[in-house]
Design an enzyme around this catalytic site. Structure first.
Site, PDB file in Angstrom:
ATOM      1  N   GLU A  35      11.217  -4.031 -35.950  1.00  0.00           N
ATOM      2  CA  GLU A  35      12.357  -3.459 -35.386  1.00  0.00           C
ATOM      3  C   GLU A  35      12.665  -2.486 -36.599  1.00  0.00           C
ATOM      4  O   GLU A  35      12.681  -2.460 -37.520  1.00  0.00           O
ATOM      5  CB  GLU A  35      13.397  -4.635 -35.322  1.00  0.00           C
ATOM      6  CG  GLU A  35      14.683  -3.925 -34.693  1.00  0.00           C
ATOM      7  CD  GLU A  35      15.902  -5.061 -34.671  1.00  0.00           C
ATOM      8  OE1 GLU A  35      15.732  -6.070 -34.799  1.00  0.00           O
ATOM      9  OE2 GLU A  35      16.932  -4.339 -34.461  1.00  0.00           O
ATOM     10  N   ARG A 262       6.055 -17.170 -43.078  1.00  0.00           N
ATOM     11  CA  ARG A 262       6.595 -16.014 -43.595  1.00  0.00           C
ATOM     12  C   ARG A 262       6.302 -16.040 -45.066  1.00  0.00           C
ATOM     13  O   ARG A 262       5.984 -16.942 -45.782  1.00  0.00           O
ATOM     14  CB  ARG A 262       8.150 -15.856 -44.032  1.00  0.00           C
ATOM     15  CG  ARG A 262       8.994 -15.882 -42.413  1.00  0.00           C
ATOM     16  CD  ARG A 262      10.255 -15.945 -42.821  1.00  0.00           C
ATOM     17  NE  ARG A 262      10.838 -14.473 -43.028  1.00  0.00           N
ATOM     18  CZ  ARG A 262      10.921 -13.455 -42.168  1.00  0.00           C
ATOM     19  NH1 ARG A 262      10.969 -13.863 -40.769  1.00  0.00           N
ATOM     20  NH2 ARG A 262      11.519 -12.451 -42.377  1.00  0.00           N
ATOM     21  N   LYS A 272      15.846  -8.582 -44.360  1.00  0.00           N
ATOM     22  CA  LYS A 272      16.371  -7.195 -44.182  1.00  0.00           C
ATOM     23  C   LYS A 272      17.857  -7.005 -44.264  1.00  0.00           C
ATOM     24  O   LYS A 272      18.172  -6.018 -44.648  1.00  0.00           O
ATOM     25  CB  LYS A 272      15.748  -6.701 -42.838  1.00  0.00           C
ATOM     26  CG  LYS A 272      14.454  -5.899 -42.835  1.00  0.00           C
ATOM     27  CD  LYS A 272      14.231  -4.879 -41.643  1.00  0.00           C
ATOM     28  CE  LYS A 272      13.658  -5.647 -40.560  1.00  0.00           C
ATOM     29  NZ  LYS A 272      13.155  -5.039 -39.272  1.00  0.00           N
TER      30      LYS A 272
HETATM   31  P1  ATP Z   1      14.610  -8.916 -38.580  1.00  0.00           P
HETATM   32  O1  ATP Z   1      15.711 -10.104 -38.972  1.00  0.00           O
HETATM   33  O2  ATP Z   1      15.411  -7.798 -38.520  1.00  0.00           O
HETATM   34  O3  ATP Z   1      14.305  -9.237 -37.265  1.00  0.00           O
HETATM   35  P2  ATP Z   1      12.096  -9.200 -39.578  1.00  0.00           P
HETATM   36  O4  ATP Z   1      11.857  -9.596 -41.002  1.00  0.00           O
HETATM   37  O5  ATP Z   1      11.717 -10.048 -38.505  1.00  0.00           O
HETATM   38  O6  ATP Z   1      13.526  -8.862 -39.663  1.00  0.00           O
HETATM   39  P3  ATP Z   1      10.821  -7.321 -38.064  1.00  0.00           P
HETATM   40  O7  ATP Z   1      10.794  -5.859 -38.129  1.00  0.00           O
HETATM   41  O8  ATP Z   1      11.201  -8.133 -36.690  1.00  0.00           O
HETATM   42  O9  ATP Z   1      11.606  -8.028 -39.303  1.00  0.00           O
HETATM   43  O10 ATP Z   1       9.373  -7.702 -38.492  1.00  0.00           O
HETATM   44  C1  ATP Z   1       8.449  -7.159 -37.918  1.00  0.00           C
HETATM   45  C2  ATP Z   1       7.228  -8.325 -38.087  1.00  0.00           C
HETATM   46  O11 ATP Z   1       6.865  -8.519 -39.318  1.00  0.00           O
HETATM   47  C3  ATP Z   1       7.379  -9.313 -37.424  1.00  0.00           C
HETATM   48  O12 ATP Z   1       6.193  -9.886 -36.533  1.00  0.00           O
HETATM   49  C4  ATP Z   1       7.599 -10.523 -38.374  1.00  0.00           C
HETATM   50  O13 ATP Z   1       7.284 -11.899 -37.994  1.00  0.00           O
HETATM   51  C5  ATP Z   1       6.828 -10.002 -39.454  1.00  0.00           C
HETATM   52  N1  ATP Z   1       7.549 -10.400 -40.914  1.00  0.00           N
HETATM   53  C6  ATP Z   1       8.675 -10.110 -41.123  1.00  0.00           C
HETATM   54  N2  ATP Z   1       9.111 -10.573 -42.322  1.00  0.00           N
HETATM   55  C7  ATP Z   1       7.944 -11.407 -42.681  1.00  0.00           C
HETATM   56  C8  ATP Z   1       7.519 -12.187 -43.829  1.00  0.00           C
HETATM   57  N3  ATP Z   1       8.413 -12.080 -44.923  1.00  0.00           N
HETATM   58  N4  ATP Z   1       6.475 -12.780 -44.015  1.00  0.00           N
HETATM   59  C9  ATP Z   1       5.313 -12.242 -42.958  1.00  0.00           C
HETATM   60  N5  ATP Z   1       5.771 -11.664 -41.999  1.00  0.00           N
HETATM   61  C10 ATP Z   1       6.966 -11.270 -41.769  1.00  0.00           C
END
Ligand code: ATP
Ligand code: MG
Length: 559
Positions: A35, A262, A272
């Site tokens: 996002e 994660r 984020k």
């Molecule tokens: P938000 O709360 O803004 O959704 P988010 O960390 O989920 O934060 P996204 O932009 O939705 O951010 O993440 C993009 C992709 O990265 C998603 O598929 C998510 O699962 C993956 N991702 C995000 N944070 C992690 C992490 N700490 N470890 C592994 N994958 C991650």
């Protein structure tokens, strides 16, 4: 681990089985779906390496798709930064760059289909009422009084929502599933909401209704023909909802969702929301502050893409929650730079030395290898002069044998140059050492004469030829391994000493030509990268990437 032998993991096993069974006709299609509401961080790198890595190894495809359903938190700066970071990490989406907003019209059609099937309804409850009606983990929800609206009425109201007839929050479109489901995600989730007055970075003002993430995400995957929708564990409970949407809508493709844990990294946060707060509240200089766990921050800190990919390989992919030690990330970059970074001499806390028996005005070239093990990296010539700087830390008036540097009355070698002896310590009125007078042994250039053992070797720069520099010593942003998981607020654990700026440094002339992003080993000090700003007040600026050894591991042992 070499780039060609990727470690296997449970997701690759699933794909292997799918390929054996000829599922998806042997096709493997993944995507990375950020996002655009912030910069990418090290956790995203794990997901990027996983999704793009799988596509590469299985000769499949990986799309970059922006899940852009929340226009008030998103912007083009974030879109651009994300693209830059994915490319920099070494991955390419070719022509497969998509936005969920590309599908707004199709998503709207799908919503209409659900309404026509009697599987979605327009609800007039406000946000608070919807929450009340939803129930809890232990208590079932109750049906909305608007749940039994006729298909025609719902079609009419939904069209009028789109046409802008209602105010924000006045109505929503909800899926009609089961208010008593033990899975709260299935209790008639909202799938469209009204948002007036926001300008979407891709669609401008074309829409005043926006689809919710859950509805958009799974349908976007289906539209793109994704075979394996890889996501983090918190979406496990959303999978039944995704399957419900895709089954009701009979989409051509029905991606298989696979969840993994994660990445959590000690001494930092990867939420984020919290990273945004650190930037907005000014605890760091910006998203690319070298202390940030963002890709942009790591890049500015001097990390290489290969070191981050190596890190993602080392930590592996599983379903169990874990928190990785910062030392793992640091050793990846340390090992990389040990091989690739040219050696240079830089004095961080200069102390002037006058070599009293060296002729005034004389200078001579001494050859210095750029890498101790790799002659291919060549050498450079340093100018040795009567006056040199050494580091204050490398001198003591008195010391025991363990201190293998310069001590009053004793000898030490200046790297690649001569052995010197300290004869006199000059102090100011306050007793502060301002200068040392030494003598050199002309027979010791580059080697010890027979029978003489001088163990200590210290680095130096010529007073006449050195250039001034600013060096920033970065340390961990938080002084607690899990700033998130403790009582109280993560702000309480911000490390007040995460940045130490040294403004009086003296560096060897060859470093004057260094370009932004280049990384060097400052001998005996660590690895340092030329900052993106490069020059501040006419001075070169260097960021410390990492120390030569894991000093934190030692500290932790002691504690
Ligand atoms: P938000 O709360 O803004 O959704 P988010 O960390 O989920 O934060 P996204 O932009 O939705 O951010 O993440 C993009 C992709 O990265 C998603 O598929 C998510 O699962 C993956 N991702 C995000 N944070 C992690 C992490 N700490 N470890 C592994 N994958 C991650
Ligand atoms: Mg997310």
């Amino acid at each position: 681990m070499s780039e060609t032998e990727k470690p296997s993991n449970f997701i690759r096993h699933i794909i292997d089985d799918d390929l054996k069974a000829n599922k998806n006709k042997g096709r493997v299609a993944t995507r990375f779906p950020p996002e655009p509401n912030g910069y990418l961080h090290i956790g995203h790198a794990k997901s990027i390496c996983l999704n793009f890595g799988i596509a590469k190894d299985y000769k499949g495809t990986c799309n970059l798709r922006f899940d852009d359903t929340n226009p008030h938190k998103e912007n083009v700066e974030f879109v651009d930064a994300i693209k830059t970071d994915v490319k920099w990490l070494g991955f390419d989406w070719d022509e497969r760059l998509y936005f969920a907003s590309d599908y707004f019209e199709q998503l709207n059609d799908y919503a209409v289909q659900l309404i026509k099937k009697g599987k979605a309804y327009v609800c007039d409850l406000n946000a608070e009422q919807i929450r009340e009606y939803r129930g809890t983990l232990t208590a079932p929800g109750k049906d909305s009084p608007y749940r039994d609206r006729s298909v025609d009425e719902n079609l009419d109201l939904f069209a009028r929502m789109r046409a802008g007839e209602f105010k924000d929050g006045e109505k929503v479109l909800r899926a009609k599933i089961d208010m008593a489901s033990p899975n709260i995600n299935l209790r008639d989730p909202t799938i469209y909401r009204i948002r007036h007055g926001v300008i979407h970075h891709q669609t401008g003002e074309a829409w005043c209704i926006y689809p919710m993430y859950d509805f958009t995400h799974c349908i976007s995957d289906a539209i793109e023909g994704i075979t394996h929708s890889i996501c983090t564990l918190e979406f496990e409970d959303h999978r039944p909802l995704y399957d419900w949407f895709l089954n009701e809508l009979q989409t051509e493709h029905h991606p298989q969702q696979i969840e993994f844990s994660r990445l959590n990294l000690e001494y930092t946060v990867t939420s984020k929301r919290k990273l945004t707060a650190l930037v907005e509240e000014g605890h760091v200089e910006g998203w690319d502050d070298p202390r940030m766990p963002t890709i942009a921050g790591l890049r500015r800190r001097g990390f290489s893409p290969a070191s981050i990919r190596e890190f993602c390989d080392r930590i592996g992919v599983t379903k169990s929650d874990n928190c990785i030690e910062m030392g793992v990330l640091e050793s990846c970059i340390r090992e990389d730079l040990n091989e690739t970074a040219p050696r240079r001499m830089a004095v961080l806390n200069p102390l002037k030395i006058v070599i009293t028996n060296y002729p005034e005005g004389q200078s001579e070239e001494v050859e210095s290898a750029n890498h101790p093990q790799n002659p291919d990296m060549g050498s450079r010539k340093l100018l040795f002069t009567r006056e040199v700087y050494i580091d204050r830390e490398d001198f003591r008036e008195e010391a025991n044998k363990k201190f293998k540097r310069l001590v009053f009355g004793k000898e030490v070698r200046l790297r690649n140059a001569y052995v010197i002896r300290c004869d006199e310590v000059i102090k100011d009125a306050q007793g502060e050492i301002i200068e040392l007078h030494c003598s050199y042994d002309a027979d010791t250039l580059g080697h010890n004469p027979e029978g003489r053992k001088v163990k200590g070797v210290i680095h130096w720069v010529s007073v006449e030829h050195a250039i001034p520099a600013e060096v920033r010593l970065y340390d961990r942003l938080f002084n607690h391994p899990n700033p998130d998981s403790t009582e109280g607020d993560y702000h309480d654990h911000l490390n007040p000493d995460s940045l130490l700026t040294l403004t009086q440094c003296m560096i060897e002339p060859a470093l004057g030509e260094a370009k932004s992003g280049e990384v060097f080993q400052f001998e005996r000090e660590g690895y340092f990268c030329v900052d993106t700003e490069h020059l501040r007040d006419g001075k070169a600026v260097f960021n410390r990437t990492v120390t030569l050894r894991d000093t934190w591991a030692k500290l932790e042992e002691k504690e």
